[in-house]
Design an enzyme around this catalytic site. Structure first.
Site, PDB file in Angstrom:
ATOM      1  N   TRP A 150      -6.684  -4.227  -2.558  1.00 59.99           N
ATOM      2  CA  TRP A 150      -6.196  -4.381  -3.928  1.00 59.99           C
ATOM      3  C   TRP A 150      -4.785  -4.901  -4.043  1.00 59.99           C
ATOM      4  CZ3 TRP A 150      -2.199  -1.009  -3.518  1.00 59.99           C
ATOM      5  CH2 TRP A 150      -2.368   0.129  -2.703  1.00 59.99           C
ATOM      6  N   ASN A 151      -4.061  -4.966  -2.942  1.00 62.63           N
ATOM      7  CA  ASN A 151      -2.623  -5.252  -3.125  1.00 62.63           C
ATOM      8  C   ASN A 151      -2.319  -6.726  -3.416  1.00 62.63           C
ATOM      9  OD1 ASN A 151      -3.488  -5.476  -0.450  1.00 62.63           O
ATOM     10  ND2 ASN A 151      -1.415  -5.352   0.338  1.00 62.63           N
ATOM     11  N   LYS A 174     -16.601  -9.199  -0.900  1.00 66.06           N
ATOM     12  CA  LYS A 174     -16.514  -7.952  -1.666  1.00 66.06           C
ATOM     13  C   LYS A 174     -15.042  -7.605  -1.890  1.00 66.06           C
ATOM     14  CE  LYS A 174     -16.052  -3.543  -0.913  1.00 66.06           C
ATOM     15  NZ  LYS A 174     -15.356  -3.167  -2.146  1.00 66.06           N
ATOM     16  N   GLY A 227      -7.448  -4.053   5.076  1.00 67.46           N
ATOM     17  CA  GLY A 227      -7.432  -2.749   4.415  1.00 67.46           C
ATOM     18  C   GLY A 227      -6.673  -1.747   5.272  1.00 67.46           C
ATOM     19  N   GLY A 228      -6.929  -0.482   5.022  1.00 69.57           N
ATOM     20  CA  GLY A 228      -6.247   0.570   5.767  1.00 69.57           C
ATOM     21  C   GLY A 228      -6.802   0.698   7.182  1.00 69.57           C
ATOM     22  N   GLU A 249      -7.169  -6.865   9.558  1.00 68.63           N
ATOM     23  CA  GLU A 249      -5.731  -6.835   9.267  1.00 68.63           C
ATOM     24  C   GLU A 249      -5.472  -5.494   8.613  1.00 68.63           C
ATOM     25  OE1 GLU A 249      -2.705  -6.352   7.735  1.00 68.63           O
ATOM     26  OE2 GLU A 249      -2.978  -7.935   6.236  1.00 68.63           O
ATOM     27  N   LEU A 250      -4.739  -4.623   9.322  1.00 66.90           N
ATOM     28  CA  LEU A 250      -4.762  -3.200   8.968  1.00 66.90           C
ATOM     29  C   LEU A 250      -3.400  -2.596   8.636  1.00 66.90           C
ATOM     30  CD1 LEU A 250      -7.323  -2.102  11.702  1.00 66.90           C
ATOM     31  CD2 LEU A 250      -7.765  -2.900   9.384  1.00 66.90           C
ATOM     32  N   CYS A 283       1.208  -4.982   3.335  1.00 66.98           N
ATOM     33  CA  CYS A 283       0.962  -4.650   4.742  1.00 66.98           C
ATOM     34  C   CYS A 283       2.216  -4.859   5.575  1.00 66.98           C
ATOM     35  CB  CYS A 283      -0.183  -5.489   5.278  1.00 66.98           C
ATOM     36  SG  CYS A 283       0.008  -7.234   4.968  1.00 66.98           S
ATOM     37  N   GLU A 384       1.702   4.917   7.738  1.00 65.67           N
ATOM     38  CA  GLU A 384       1.886   3.944   6.657  1.00 65.67           C
ATOM     39  C   GLU A 384       1.823   4.657   5.304  1.00 65.67           C
ATOM     40  OE1 GLU A 384      -1.205   0.972   5.686  1.00 65.67           O
ATOM     41  OE2 GLU A 384       0.375  -0.520   5.887  1.00 65.67           O
TER      42      GLU A 384
HETATM   43  O1  TXE Z   1      -7.984   0.882   1.411  1.00 68.35           O
HETATM   44  P1  TXE Z   1      -9.385   0.646   2.095  1.00 68.35           P
HETATM   45  P2  TXE Z   1      -7.553   1.888   0.254  1.00 68.35           P
HETATM   46  C1  TXE Z   1      -3.738   0.930   3.507  1.00 68.35           C
HETATM   47  C2  TXE Z   1      -2.637   1.665   2.776  1.00 68.35           C
HETATM   48  C3  TXE Z   1      -3.388   2.469   1.781  1.00 68.35           C
HETATM   49  C4  TXE Z   1      -4.634   2.814   2.531  1.00 68.35           C
HETATM   50  C5  TXE Z   1      -5.809   3.178   1.688  1.00 68.35           C
HETATM   51  O2  TXE Z   1      -1.960   2.505   3.671  1.00 68.35           O
HETATM   52  O3  TXE Z   1      -2.707   3.620   1.393  1.00 68.35           O
HETATM   53  O4  TXE Z   1      -4.923   1.664   3.278  1.00 68.35           O
HETATM   54  O5  TXE Z   1      -6.056   2.165   0.719  1.00 68.35           O
HETATM   55  C6  TXE Z   1     -13.401  -1.412   1.403  1.00 68.35           C
HETATM   56  N1  TXE Z   1     -17.152   0.140   4.538  1.00 68.35           N
HETATM   57  N2  TXE Z   1      -3.926  -0.424   3.041  1.00 68.35           N
HETATM   58  O6  TXE Z   1      -8.295   3.161   0.274  1.00 68.35           O
HETATM   59  O7  TXE Z   1     -10.258   1.839   2.000  1.00 68.35           O
HETATM   60  C7  TXE Z   1     -12.834  -1.131   0.035  1.00 68.35           C
HETATM   61  O8  TXE Z   1     -13.853  -1.070  -0.922  1.00 68.35           O
HETATM   62  C8  TXE Z   1     -16.809  -1.090   4.144  1.00 68.35           C
HETATM   63  C9  TXE Z   1      -3.346  -1.453   3.849  1.00 68.35           C
HETATM   64  O9  TXE Z   1      -7.599   1.135  -0.990  1.00 68.35           O
HETATM   65  O10 TXE Z   1      -9.061   0.145   3.446  1.00 68.35           O
HETATM   66  C10 TXE Z   1     -11.878  -2.295  -0.129  1.00 68.35           C
HETATM   67  O11 TXE Z   1     -12.598  -3.459  -0.533  1.00 68.35           O
HETATM   68  N3  TXE Z   1     -15.785  -1.355   3.328  1.00 68.35           N
HETATM   69  C11 TXE Z   1      -3.906  -2.776   3.533  1.00 68.35           C
HETATM   70  C12 TXE Z   1     -11.342  -2.474   1.289  1.00 68.35           C
HETATM   71  O12 TXE Z   1     -12.279  -1.835   2.145  1.00 68.35           O
HETATM   72  C13 TXE Z   1     -15.058  -0.319   2.889  1.00 68.35           C
HETATM   73  C14 TXE Z   1      -4.182  -3.079   2.116  1.00 68.35           C
HETATM   74  C15 TXE Z   1      -9.977  -1.871   1.523  1.00 68.35           C
HETATM   75  O13 TXE Z   1     -10.003  -0.515   1.187  1.00 68.35           O
HETATM   76  C16 TXE Z   1     -15.366   1.002   3.255  1.00 68.35           C
HETATM   77  C17 TXE Z   1      -4.748  -1.952   1.405  1.00 68.35           C
HETATM   78  C18 TXE Z   1     -16.462   1.215   4.119  1.00 68.35           C
HETATM   79  N4  TXE Z   1     -16.817   2.433   4.529  1.00 68.35           N
HETATM   80  C19 TXE Z   1      -4.576  -0.678   1.870  1.00 68.35           C
HETATM   81  N5  TXE Z   1     -14.483   1.831   2.649  1.00 68.35           N
HETATM   82  C20 TXE Z   1      -3.250  -3.927   4.233  1.00 68.35           C
HETATM   83  N6  TXE Z   1      -3.631  -4.164   5.488  1.00 68.35           N
HETATM   84  O14 TXE Z   1      -2.454  -4.638   3.659  1.00 68.35           O
HETATM   85  C21 TXE Z   1     -13.665   1.056   1.916  1.00 68.35           C
HETATM   86  N7  TXE Z   1     -14.011  -0.247   2.056  1.00 68.35           N
END
Ligand code: TXE
Length: 491
Positions: A150-151, A174, A227-228, A249-250, A283, A384
């Site tokens: 979402w960022n 997605k 994502g995370g 990219e985590l 990130c 993080e």
């Molecule tokens: O991220 P998620 P969230 C980090 C940051 C943040 C933490 C949680 O520290 O506080 O992650 O954020 C999809 N199978 N970053 O919960 O869960 C989800 O729907 C498949 C760093 O929002 O990682 C979304 O589309 N997909 C990061 C995507 O994963 C799944 C940027 C990211 O969500 C899933 C964002 C599953 N089981 C958060 N669960 C960066 N690298 O910049 C979730 N998703």
């Protein structure tokens, strides 16, 4: 409130389950759009559409024609950039100035990878065997799944879609359930640019309901995820079951390291931009400032003075400098980390809680927060936070700076502030990070590879490296001797 639809096989469709969920505006906290809640049935349709497009019209296009489409798309995005930026800011609360900037950059990626599409070449290998001709082909993988956060919704999707499409793959994308709305407007532009139906499909919903069936679908060849790191680990495990290719990219815990020979005023600006510019929700946030002990106190005073001036408020106002936290769970997570830092004994020098300024309305705002006296092993220095929270750690010499900077599980980026060329080059070599900035911070380009060391990820986005993540090499052998070799011996 607009009720959106998903894009599958070139058609805008309702979710099979007939359910939608609300997308909230982080500044007002109010629902402003209805997003389809996709499920397994939608996943099956989207992957089938992407597979059919891959095997049909998309494969038949020449690489130059693919490139033309990507460049046409770039122009459409450029024309719509302000509108797309406004949707992003309304949906995720990031500053309009930041999102306009990002949307101005997005076309660059489609131009660059559009240009690269017809420059993917194989090689002729001078094989050390008589009577054979050997060459390689670089081929697409098939159906690629892009899962984005979402960022920076459209920029991070672009980093996946542009190289994936240039390489000849088709895509099911997605977006995050917290920031899906811009994806619908963006996807319409693929249609307008003339992409065949099914080449780009968008399905929305929750990670477990849409993300997981996408990753495990047998017709998906590759997963590109941002994502995370915990979610990334889970995604990696699911992808491993099907031996899928992956890029991850985590995020990170990047160090911004200021030496005593640095231009202090520039370094102060760099540290502020690293952590507060995107409300820390990036990130590459420079969430640890490592400051040489001899300049520590002076640096902190200047930093506090600048950080205090940050204007908070409506992210749609171009003068705002720090916006709200995008999601309520994230807001809670940042507050939890502030509590943890206090319990660990760090000293809160600025902020330290929710912002109750009138200009913050009812949004999820947290004051820019600075902790001093942070020890490298504290959780606030290791994990993080993804919010406007900076940890300041003093160091005495280069070796200590390197040890502390490298002393986390992450390795996405690092900043070094120094006027010594020797020190700059030595640090660039020894820092365990996919990106090192010297006397600058938070710079990215479509031309330069981006990605993580260690737990920050796998693979590279942007630059020539990125297209290779979406290709596979085939080795072709042709007999030119004309006589059958001994069939019982390996040739
Ligand atoms: O991220 P998620 P969230 C980090 C940051 C943040 C933490 C949680 O520290 O506080 O992650 O954020 C999809 N199978 N970053 O919960 O869960 C989800 O729907 C498949 C760093 O929002 O990682 C979304 O589309 N997909 C990061 C995507 O994963 C799944 C940027 C990211 O969500 C899933 C964002 C599953 N089981 C958060 N669960 C960066 N690298 O910049 C979730 N998703």
């Amino acid at each position: 409130m607009k009720k959106h639809q998903m894009l599958i096989a070139g058609k805008w469709v309702d979710p099979a389950g007939g359910e939608w969920f609300e997308s909230l505006n982080p500044f007002t906290g109010a629902a402003w759009a209805l997003v389809p809640r996709g499920g397994k049935e939608d996943v099956d349709l989207a992957v089938a559409a992407a597979k059919a497009a891959y095997e049909g019209p998309w494969r038949k296009l020449t690489a130059s024609a693919r490139g033309d489409l990507l460049r046409k798309f770039a122009e459409l995005v450029a024309a719509e950039a302000d509108k797309l930026a406004e949707i992003e800011t309304t949906d995720n609360g990031k500053l309009i100035a930041e999102m306009r900037g990002q949307l101005k950059y997005v076309p660059q990626w489609f131009h660059y990878f559009g240009g690269l599409a017809d420059k993917v070449e194989g090689r002729v290998i001078p094989i050390d065997k008589p009577g054979v001709f050997n060459f390689t082909r670089e081929e697409p993988l098939g159906v690629v799944v892009a899962i984005t956060p979402w960022n920076s919704p459209l920029l991070l999707a672009t980093w996946k879609l542009a190289p994936a499409l240039a390489a000849g793959n088709t895509v099911v994308w997605k977006p995050s359930e917290f920031s899906s709305v811009s994806a619908f407007a963006f996807a319409q532009l693929f249609e307008r640019a003339g992409f065949p139906p099914g080449v780009v499909n968008v399905i929305t919903g929750y990670g477990n309901e849409v993300g997981e069936p996408l990753i495990t679908h047998r017709d998906v060849a590759k997963v590109a995820f941002t994502g995370g790191d915990r979610t990334g680990e889970h995604v990696y495990q699911l992808a491993a079951k099907g031996i899928k290719r992956i890029t991850l990219e985590l995020g990170g815990k990047s160090a911004n390291i200021v030496f005593d020979d640095a231009d202090i005023d520039e370094a102060v600006k760099g540290v502020v931009s690293g952590i507060f510019a995107a409300t820390g929700q990036t990130c590459i946030a420079g969430s640890r400032a490592l400051i040489h002990r001899s300049i520590h106190d002076k640096f902190v005073e200047k930093l506090l003075a600048l950080a205090k001036t940050a204007r908070m408020g409506n992210p749609l106002d171009a003068n705002t400098q720090v916006g709200p936290i995008t999601t309520q769970p994230q807001y809670q997570k940042v507050l939890d980390y502030i509590r943890i830092a206090n319990e660990e004994g760090a000293v809160c020098r600025l902020g330290g809680g929710p912002a109750s300024r009138p200009e913050c309305g009812s949004g999820w705002f947290i004051e820019p927060t600075i902790f001093t006296g942070v020890k490298p092993q504290m959780r606030i220095a290791q994990e993080e936070v993804f919010g406007p929270v900076l940890s300041i750690i003093p160091f005495d010499d280069e070796e200590e700076a390197i040890r502390v900077a490298n002393g986390t599980v992450y390795g996405l980026a690092a900043g070094v502030w120094t006027t010594s060329i020797r020190r700059a080059l030595m640090m660039a070599e020894r820092l365990e990070a996919g990106t090192v900035w010297v006397n600058t911070y938070r710079a990215v380009s479509y031309m330069s590879p981006f990605g993580g060391y260690k737990r920050s990820g796998i693979g590279r986005e942007s630059g020539i490296d990125a297209i290779r993540e979406y290709l596979q090499t085939k080795s072709v052998w042709i007999d030119i001797a004309g006589s059958a070799p001994n069939p019982f011996v390996m040739r």
